[in-house]
Scaffold this motif. Structure first.
Motif, PDB file in Angstrom:
ATOM      1  N   GLN A 158       0.861  -1.185   0.000  1.00  0.00           N
ATOM      2  CA  GLN A 158       0.000   0.000   0.000  1.00  0.00           C
ATOM      3  C   GLN A 158       0.898   1.235   0.000  1.00  0.00           C
ATOM      4  N   ASP A 159       0.350   2.388  -0.339  1.00  0.00           N
ATOM      5  CA  ASP A 159       1.143   3.619  -0.340  1.00  0.00           C
ATOM      6  C   ASP A 159       1.698   3.951   1.047  1.00  0.00           C
ATOM      7  N   TRP A 160       0.968   3.628   2.081  1.00  0.00           N
ATOM      8  CA  TRP A 160       1.345   3.991   3.455  1.00  0.00           C
ATOM      9  C   TRP A 160       2.101   2.888   4.170  1.00  0.00           C
ATOM     10  N   GLY A 161       2.301   1.744   3.518  1.00  0.00           N
ATOM     11  CA  GLY A 161       3.055   0.671   4.146  1.00  0.00           C
ATOM     12  C   GLY A 161       2.873  -0.646   3.420  1.00  0.00           C
ATOM     13  N   HIS A 162       3.780  -1.562   3.694  1.00  0.00           N
ATOM     14  CA  HIS A 162       3.709  -2.910   3.162  1.00  0.00           C
ATOM     15  C   HIS A 162       3.369  -3.820   4.341  1.00  0.00           C
ATOM     16  N   PHE A 163       2.430  -4.745   4.140  1.00  0.00           N
ATOM     17  CA  PHE A 163       1.901  -5.531   5.243  1.00  0.00           C
ATOM     18  C   PHE A 163       1.913  -7.023   4.949  1.00  0.00           C
ATOM     19  N   VAL A 164       2.049  -7.819   5.998  1.00  0.00           N
ATOM     20  CA  VAL A 164       1.693  -9.230   5.970  1.00  0.00           C
ATOM     21  C   VAL A 164       0.801  -9.470   7.189  1.00  0.00           C
ATOM     22  N   TYR A 165      -0.056 -10.485   7.071  1.00  0.00           N
ATOM     23  CA  TYR A 165      -1.042 -10.753   8.113  1.00  0.00           C
ATOM     24  C   TYR A 165      -0.986 -12.219   8.513  1.00  0.00           C
ATOM     25  N   PHE A 166      -1.232 -12.466   9.797  1.00  0.00           N
ATOM     26  CA  PHE A 166      -1.337 -13.839  10.286  1.00  0.00           C
ATOM     27  C   PHE A 166      -2.203 -13.832  11.543  1.00  0.00           C
ATOM     28  N   ALA A 167      -2.566 -15.012  11.994  1.00  0.00           N
ATOM     29  CA  ALA A 167      -3.333 -15.159  13.232  1.00  0.00           C
ATOM     30  C   ALA A 167      -2.684 -16.243  14.079  1.00  0.00           C
ATOM     31  N   ASP A 168      -2.856 -16.133  15.390  1.00  0.00           N
ATOM     32  CA  ASP A 168      -2.352 -17.186  16.275  1.00  0.00           C
ATOM     33  C   ASP A 168      -3.341 -18.361  16.249  1.00  0.00           C
ATOM     34  N   PRO A 169      -3.036 -19.455  16.942  1.00  0.00           N
ATOM     35  CA  PRO A 169      -3.923 -20.624  16.898  1.00  0.00           C
ATOM     36  C   PRO A 169      -5.356 -20.359  17.378  1.00  0.00           C
ATOM     37  N   ASP A 170      -5.578 -19.306  18.155  1.00  0.00           N
ATOM     38  CA  ASP A 170      -6.927 -18.973  18.622  1.00  0.00           C
ATOM     39  C   ASP A 170      -7.625 -17.970  17.713  1.00  0.00           C
ATOM     40  N   GLY A 171      -6.917 -17.438  16.739  1.00  0.00           N
ATOM     41  CA  GLY A 171      -7.523 -16.471  15.832  1.00  0.00           C
ATOM     42  C   GLY A 171      -7.255 -15.020  16.166  1.00  0.00           C
ATOM     43  N   ASN A 172      -6.402 -14.736  17.146  1.00  0.00           N
ATOM     44  CA  ASN A 172      -5.997 -13.354  17.410  1.00  0.00           C
ATOM     45  C   ASN A 172      -5.222 -12.870  16.192  1.00  0.00           C
ATOM     46  N   LYS A 173      -5.623 -11.722  15.640  1.00  0.00           N
ATOM     47  CA  LYS A 173      -5.093 -11.251  14.363  1.00  0.00           C
ATOM     48  C   LYS A 173      -3.921 -10.294  14.537  1.00  0.00           C
ATOM     49  N   TRP A 174      -2.926 -10.481  13.668  1.00  0.00           N
ATOM     50  CA  TRP A 174      -1.718  -9.671  13.670  1.00  0.00           C
ATOM     51  C   TRP A 174      -1.455  -9.105  12.285  1.00  0.00           C
ATOM     52  N   ALA A 175      -0.926  -7.889  12.247  1.00  0.00           N
ATOM     53  CA  ALA A 175      -0.390  -7.289  11.034  1.00  0.00           C
ATOM     54  C   ALA A 175       1.077  -6.981  11.303  1.00  0.00           C
ATOM     55  N   VAL A 176       1.892  -7.176  10.285  1.00  0.00           N
ATOM     56  CA  VAL A 176       3.298  -6.768  10.344  1.00  0.00           C
ATOM     57  C   VAL A 176       3.462  -5.734   9.243  1.00  0.00           C
ATOM     58  N   GLN A 177       3.962  -4.563   9.607  1.00  0.00           N
ATOM     59  CA  GLN A 177       4.045  -3.448   8.668  1.00  0.00           C
ATOM     60  C   GLN A 177       5.483  -3.002   8.467  1.00  0.00           C
ATOM     61  N   TYR A 178       5.791  -2.698   7.220  1.00  0.00           N
ATOM     62  CA  TYR A 178       7.011  -1.991   6.871  1.00  0.00           C
ATOM     63  C   TYR A 178       6.589  -0.616   6.389  1.00  0.00           C
ATOM     64  N   ILE A 179       7.189   0.435   6.926  1.00  0.00           N
ATOM     65  CA  ILE A 179       6.833   1.799   6.558  1.00  0.00           C
ATOM     66  C   ILE A 179       7.933   2.350   5.647  1.00  0.00           C
ATOM     67  N   PRO A 180       7.637   2.501   4.342  1.00  0.00           N
ATOM     68  CA  PRO A 180       8.646   3.058   3.424  1.00  0.00           C
ATOM     69  C   PRO A 180       9.072   4.455   3.870  1.00  0.00           C
ATOM     70  N   ASN A 181      10.278   4.798   3.549  1.00  0.00           N
ATOM     71  CA  ASN A 181      10.816   6.139   3.846  1.00  0.00           C
ATOM     72  C   ASN A 181      10.951   6.418   5.334  1.00  0.00           C
TER      73      ASN A 181
END
Length: 125
Positions: A98-121
């Motif tokens: 995305q323009d504001w960041g690059h993301f990957v997503y995953f969830a733990d075994p219970d479904g708690n959701k996580w995003a990992v972001q890289y912020i360009p610049n």
């Protein structure tokens, strides 16, 4: 006066399974695992380089497993983060650019959701 967010409670159904996932699959540090009483188990886990940890355990919250609000970490290299998660067996999304960041997503075994972001610049993400 500084106000520092340093601990977020993440509700899980199986503490040992969640601890194994966060430590061995995601790469968090296992800081603390104690049972101060028969009804409480407190496990603190910290992402490498983070000033904020998560807490899982027993007798800590009445929230249902898998209902943590979406959580987000920031990294300096999204491709390396994606590869680490994937190579460690995490069901991780492809990189979403995305323009504001690059993301990957995953969830733990219970479904708690996580995003990992890289912020360009931004130095170090």
């Amino acid at each position: 006066m500084d106000w520092k967010l340093e601990l977020v409670f993440v509700p899980v159904s199986d503490v040992d399974r969640a601890k194994d996932f966060y430590v061995n699959n995601v790469g968090f540090n296992a800081d603390f695992d104690e049972r101060p009483s028969d009804s409480i188990r407190f496990v603190q886990l910290t992402p490498p380089g983070s000033a904020c940890s998560i807490c899982i355990g027993e007798g800590l919250t009445e929230a249902a497993p898998g209902t943590a609000p979406s959580l987000q970490m920031v990294v300096g290299d999204i491709q390396a983060a994606h590869a680490q998660l994937k190579n460690n067996g995490v069901d991780v999304s492809e990189v979403d650019v995305q323009d504001w960041g690059h993301f990957v997503y995953f969830a733990d075994p219970d479904g708690n959701k996580w995003a990992v972001q890289y912020i360009p610049n931004r130095p170090n993400g």
